[in-house]
Design a protein around this motif. Sequence first.
Motif, PDB file in Angstrom:
ATOM      1  N   LEU A 176     -11.921  88.104  18.163  1.00  0.00           N
ATOM      2  CA  LEU A 176     -11.045  87.157  18.822  1.00  0.00           C
ATOM      3  C   LEU A 176     -11.027  85.853  18.047  1.00  0.00           C
ATOM      4  O   LEU A 176     -12.032  85.401  17.564  1.00  0.00           O
ATOM      5  N   ALA A 199      -9.868  80.847  21.181  1.00  0.00           N
ATOM      6  CA  ALA A 199     -10.890  79.920  21.672  1.00  0.00           C
ATOM      7  C   ALA A 199     -12.038  79.777  20.690  1.00  0.00           C
ATOM      8  O   ALA A 199     -12.687  78.738  20.631  1.00  0.00           O
ATOM      9  N   LEU A 200     -12.290  80.843  19.913  1.00  0.00           N
ATOM     10  CA  LEU A 200     -13.424  80.787  18.991  1.00  0.00           C
ATOM     11  C   LEU A 200     -13.190  79.802  17.861  1.00  0.00           C
ATOM     12  O   LEU A 200     -14.122  79.365  17.206  1.00  0.00           O
ATOM     13  N   TYR A 233     -18.273  82.435  26.430  1.00  0.00           N
ATOM     14  CA  TYR A 233     -18.533  83.782  25.903  1.00  0.00           C
ATOM     15  C   TYR A 233     -18.321  84.829  26.993  1.00  0.00           C
ATOM     16  O   TYR A 233     -17.728  85.889  26.751  1.00  0.00           O
ATOM     17  N   LYS A 275     -16.319  84.829  29.407  1.00  0.00           N
ATOM     18  CA  LYS A 275     -14.883  85.082  29.600  1.00  0.00           C
ATOM     19  C   LYS A 275     -14.349  85.989  28.490  1.00  0.00           C
ATOM     20  O   LYS A 275     -13.469  86.818  28.731  1.00  0.00           O
ATOM     21  N   GLU A 276     -14.894  85.816  27.291  1.00  0.00           N
ATOM     22  CA  GLU A 276     -14.434  86.637  26.165  1.00  0.00           C
ATOM     23  C   GLU A 276     -14.762  88.121  26.367  1.00  0.00           C
ATOM     24  O   GLU A 276     -13.995  88.995  25.961  1.00  0.00           O
ATOM     25  N   LYS A 327     -17.878  94.918  21.880  1.00  0.00           N
ATOM     26  CA  LYS A 327     -18.579  93.713  22.344  1.00  0.00           C
ATOM     27  C   LYS A 327     -19.383  93.086  21.208  1.00  0.00           C
ATOM     28  O   LYS A 327     -19.482  91.861  21.088  1.00  0.00           O
ATOM     29  N   VAL A 335     -17.113  90.914  19.124  1.00  0.00           N
ATOM     30  CA  VAL A 335     -16.800  89.663  19.812  1.00  0.00           C
ATOM     31  C   VAL A 335     -18.003  88.721  19.723  1.00  0.00           C
ATOM     32  O   VAL A 335     -17.858  87.522  19.462  1.00  0.00           O
ATOM     33  N   THR A 336     -19.191  89.285  19.931  1.00  0.00           N
ATOM     34  CA  THR A 336     -20.419  88.484  19.861  1.00  0.00           C
ATOM     35  C   THR A 336     -20.608  87.909  18.468  1.00  0.00           C
ATOM     36  O   THR A 336     -20.971  86.738  18.310  1.00  0.00           O
ATOM     37  N   PHE A 341     -18.180  85.036  17.975  1.00  0.00           N
ATOM     38  CA  PHE A 341     -18.550  83.869  18.783  1.00  0.00           C
ATOM     39  C   PHE A 341     -19.747  83.147  18.167  1.00  0.00           C
ATOM     40  O   PHE A 341     -19.749  81.923  18.010  1.00  0.00           O
TER      41      PHE A 341
END
Length: 374
Positions: A6, A9-10, A125, A127-128, A169, A172-173, A176
């Motif tokens: 993502l 926001a990141l 995070y 929310k992501e 996940k 995404v982690t 972030f």
Amino acid sequence: MKKLILVGALALPLLAGNVYAQSKTGFTLTGELANLENGKTVFLLSRNMTTGKSDTLAKAVSAAAKFTLKGSVASPDLYFLGIQDTRGGVPVFLENNALTLKGDVKDLKNAVITGSKSQDDYTAYGKEVKGISEKQAALETEYVQARKDGDKAKMEEIGNKYDALDAEKGKVTEAFASSHTQSVVAPFLLLQNVNDDNAAAFGAIYDKFAANVKATSSGKALKGRLELMAKTAVGQQAPLFAGKTPEGTELSLKQVLSSGKYTMIDFWASWCGPCRAENPNVVKLYEKYHAKGFNILGVSLDRDGEKWKKAIADDKLTWGHISDLKYWQSEYAAMYGVQGIPATFLLDANGKIVGKNLRGEELAKKLEELLGAM
């Protein structure tokens, strides 16, 4: 069951990445929780993420569904809020500021905490990954039902879907944490999601962390975890150990290695549903390849010796077994960095790791590759 990057926001600036002026007088956490009974002790725990040991940082007694916790922390870090006679808790990234907590005792996981920039990072995070987590929760419910029904094909299907979501996940982690290298939340998130596939990428992110981030409990635990994973990666020499069999005699990994061409260390337990579901497949492969040099050493994370012995008999596991009956405090599991079971390590005759966490069709293909043509 054991990762879309993502941007949006990141890509936001870090607001100096949690380096800010904290209150010199410490923190005050004011809480209001629906259904919180009077006279319940509310406490903040510091937890050593490496040893699992906890210490009480602050505590208070509830009145009119409210409480106030006061104290001070040397620097922002992760703590856990718990309530007397209540299961579960709330992770709190505590800073020396005025914080508020609002929610419901019956739904602590959705409690809202404000006043901490670190907590804001954690909320962002959440929310992501909210959609991924909800899908995984649904799969967990389906898995339990499939296990009750004895539907092994369905269990494997669900497990594959869960693992795919876990990989999503992880990505995404990774994104972030890469954009929050000065946030004390980042090492905690990496620690919760690290595995063999992303360990190298996570390690590169760790190297970019600010010194105060590396100094947190999660930062120290993540460093230790990454170092241990590197030592037990494919291509490395497996640590040797020995333990007691169900009969009380000693059996060593060295002994098992000396009597075959390939040995699989199988970390499991009688109480582990996925382990028991995988056992028939392992039995079938053992029967097929044992004469060609395939050995297994079962290492149980049980704590009840009788249940361990019964599971061995019930599942017809005719290979060697050991256990220290210490559950998740197993010295053998710690030696290999095992944090979930089933977990497997396939070794050659010299003790070098040639495969890791192979199960089902993957294990069958690897053994066919190694021993099938012999």
